[in-house]
Design an enzyme around this catalytic site. Structure first.
Site, PDB file in Angstrom:
ATOM      1  N   HIS A  59      27.211 -17.380  15.174  1.00 28.68           N
ATOM      2  CA  HIS A  59      26.091 -17.287  16.116  1.00 28.68           C
ATOM      3  C   HIS A  59      24.764 -17.725  15.486  1.00 28.68           C
ATOM      4  O   HIS A  59      23.714 -17.143  15.742  1.00 28.68           O
ATOM      5  CB  HIS A  59      25.952 -15.858  16.655  1.00 28.68           C
ATOM      6  CG  HIS A  59      27.134 -15.382  17.435  1.00 28.68           C
ATOM      7  ND1 HIS A  59      27.335 -15.666  18.769  1.00 28.68           N
ATOM      8  CD2 HIS A  59      28.216 -14.647  17.052  1.00 28.68           C
ATOM      9  CE1 HIS A  59      28.469 -15.123  19.175  1.00 28.68           C
ATOM     10  NE2 HIS A  59      29.027 -14.508  18.159  1.00 28.68           N
ATOM     11  N   ASN A 132      29.441 -11.451  24.635  1.00 31.34           N
ATOM     12  CA  ASN A 132      29.533 -12.896  24.827  1.00 31.34           C
ATOM     13  C   ASN A 132      29.415 -13.221  26.312  1.00 31.34           C
ATOM     14  O   ASN A 132      29.285 -12.324  27.147  1.00 31.34           O
ATOM     15  CB  ASN A 132      30.874 -13.424  24.297  1.00 31.34           C
ATOM     16  CG  ASN A 132      30.941 -13.455  22.782  1.00 31.34           C
ATOM     17  OD1 ASN A 132      29.957 -13.750  22.107  1.00 31.34           O
ATOM     18  ND2 ASN A 132      32.108 -13.155  22.231  1.00 31.34           N
ATOM     19  N   TYR A 342      28.656  -6.017  11.373  1.00 36.41           N
ATOM     20  CA  TYR A 342      27.380  -6.554  11.837  1.00 36.41           C
ATOM     21  C   TYR A 342      26.214  -6.001  11.030  1.00 36.41           C
ATOM     22  O   TYR A 342      25.356  -6.757  10.559  1.00 36.41           O
ATOM     23  CB  TYR A 342      27.194  -6.252  13.328  1.00 36.41           C
ATOM     24  CG  TYR A 342      27.828  -7.274  14.228  1.00 36.41           C
ATOM     25  CD1 TYR A 342      29.199  -7.551  14.152  1.00 36.41           C
ATOM     26  CD2 TYR A 342      27.085  -7.976  15.153  1.00 36.41           C
ATOM     27  CE1 TYR A 342      29.782  -8.490  14.975  1.00 36.41           C
ATOM     28  CE2 TYR A 342      27.671  -8.923  15.990  1.00 36.41           C
ATOM     29  CZ  TYR A 342      29.019  -9.169  15.891  1.00 36.41           C
ATOM     30  OH  TYR A 342      29.603 -10.108  16.710  1.00 36.41           O
TER      31      TYR A 342
END
Length: 509
Positions: A59, A132, A342
């Site tokens: 991303h 998403n 993350y």
């Protein structure tokens, strides 16, 4: 003019010292060498050297804006999260869109899954919903995620993207079929961020004051309508601009035409787990809307562009580990891994205190015992300077049992369970294929063929076996498209040979 110049602020160094000359470096004479003592020059050069931080591994290319979420539906029986506590309640948010595979310099209008990440600045802390523009993903087990991402990146020897690697992986992992059916359909190439849906994708959970847990899927439906490029149209766009999404999003908000989405949830009682042919925590599956209809929750609009892209979009850090009271996790394996990975990626990319950066900072009071480390830039503004550990006797922050989450019910043996056994990876892709009209079917088959053309035949054959299980007519269409592409390529090669021969004859004469 001179008076106007005097009203402008004085340029300073980062330490605040006024700069008397920002046009010329200090040299020995007009032609002499520079002096190391020209600290203002050194500061400018060293800051320039450090203006870039590592791009996101996944991303990396993104676009973002700020906005407002407004509650329009009552779901308080499912969750005690304050963000949903009253009709009309508003919460500030940040939304970052992105592509999955491309680097920061990649073109926006490439066929790829788009990231759809939301940061809600709630009164009880930040809630990050990392999703998403598709309701499913390529894999359901995080062990496969690093390998999958490698197939989307550059080949270590050629330094080029490798269609062979992508299709080799997908053909060996039929669990990817649902996602690639969406990716190579019309919706795999939106015209701009505002023309696509968003999804939480993972299964999350709600809990309420009674200690009841409900599993939940999040959906964000665009109110701008769906608009998509064909491969040919996207090629023309990329030839003119690699920043088409940034232009679309920034320009739309700048003109005051604020894009909007409606938020819906699907809610599944905890007691229903085990009642389905599919695993509700499998990221390659959707929950049928007939069984779990969409419940309207609210609406959000994007109404403010960032003042500084780097500070407010590039440094924005989203993690599913950021939840608030009333919202939590599930046994979704991909979600469980992302809860760790993350936040870990942000600590590596931005530093230990990344959540104290202005764009990531909560809009409610923050009281932790986290202290030092790289980039420790926050002031200690509190009334308990002697309380730097817990428990303590000096007035430091303490736990509040009201925020204690009810138990998450799990059972079974810890093992390397193979979730492909007895798992139908073709049923939902087949349902999706059957929803397409003839035009959509033809374009989807053509997109598959264009992406597969030129890869080794044994990989094509293996992937065709998966398409056959979705629908034999899908496989037949793709074979026809591939054959047509091969004939076109043969014609082009023949024409090139004829042109070369003609040039050789002309040179001989």
């Amino acid at each position: 003019m001179a008076d106007a110049e005097q009203k402008r602020p004085t340029l300073t160094t980062s330490a605040g010292a006024p700069v008397g000359d920002n046009q010329h470096s200090i040299t020995v004479g007009r032609r002499g060498p520079l002096l190391l003592q020209d600290y203002q020059l050194i500061e400018k050069l060293t800051h320039q050297n450090r203006e870039r931080i590592p791009e996101r591994v996944v991303h990396a290319k993104g676009w973002g804006a700020f906005g407002t979420f407004t509650v329009t539906g009552d779901i308080t029986k499912y969750t005690n999260a304050k963000i949903f506590s009253a009709i009309g309640k508003q919460t500030d948010l940040l939304l970052r869109f992105s592509t999955v595979a491309g680097e920061q310099g990649a073109a926006d209008a490439e066929r790829d899954v788009r990231g759809f990440s939301l940061k809600f600045y709630t009164e009880e802390g930040n809630w990050d919903l990392v999703g998403n523009n598709t309701p499913v993903f390529f894999v359901r087990d995080p062990r496969k995620f690093p390998d999958f991402i490698r197939t989307q990146k550059r080949h270590p020897r050629t330094n080029m993207r490798s269609p062979t690697a992508m299709w080799d992986f997908w053909s060996l992992e039929p669990q990817s079929m649902h996602q690639i059916m969406i990716l190579f359909s019309d919706r795999g190439l939106p015209v701009g961020p505002q023309y696509m849906n968003g999804y939480g994708s993972h299964t999350y959970s709600f809990w309420n004051d009674a200690g009841e847990r409900y599993y939940v899927k999040f959906h964000f439906k665009t109110q701008q309508g769906h608009r998509h490029y064909t491969n040919e149209e996207a090629g023309e766009v990329i030839g003119k601009s690699r920043e088409s999404y940034q232009e679309e999003l920034y320009g739309t908000i700048h003109r005051g035409d604020f894009p909007k989405w409606k938020m819906f949830v699907q809610v599944m009682p905890e007691s229903a787990i085990g009642d389905h042919w599919y695993n509700p925590f499998d990221l390659t599956k959707v929950w049928p809307h007939g069984d779990y209809p969409l419940i309207e929750v609210g609406e959000f609009e994007l109404n403010r562009n960032p003042d500084n892209y780097f500070a407010q979009v590039e440094q924005a850090a989203f993690s599913p580990s950021n939840v608030v009271r009333g919202i939590s996790f599930s046994p979704d394996k991909m979600l469980q891994a992302r809860i760790f990975s993350y936040a870990d990626a942000h600590r590596h990319r931005l530093g230990t205190h990344y959540e104290a950066l202005p764009v990531n900072q909560p809009k409610c009071p923050v009281h932790t015992y986290h202290k030092d480390g790289m980039m420790r830039f926050m002031e200690d503004k509190n009334d308990w300077p002697d309380a730097y550990y817990e428990p303590n006797s000096f007035g430091g922050p303490v736990e509040d049992p009201r925020y204690k989450e009810p138990p998450l019910h799990v059972e079974g043996e810890a093992w390397h369970w193979d979730h492909s056994e007895g798992n139908d990876d073709f049923r939902q892709p087949r349902d999706l294929w059957n929803l397409f009209d003839e035009g959509q079917k033809d374009r989807t088959a053509g997109n598959f063929a264009a992406a597969m053309h030129g890869i080794p035949q044994f990989i094509i054959d293996r992937q065709m076996g998966h398409f056959e299980q979705v629908d034999p007519k899908l496989a037949e269409r793709i074979r026809d498209k591939l054959a047509h592409l091969s004939k076109d390529q043969e014609k082009q090669e023949t024409q090139k040979d004829m042109d070369r021969m003609a040039l050789a004859d002309a040179a001989a004469k």
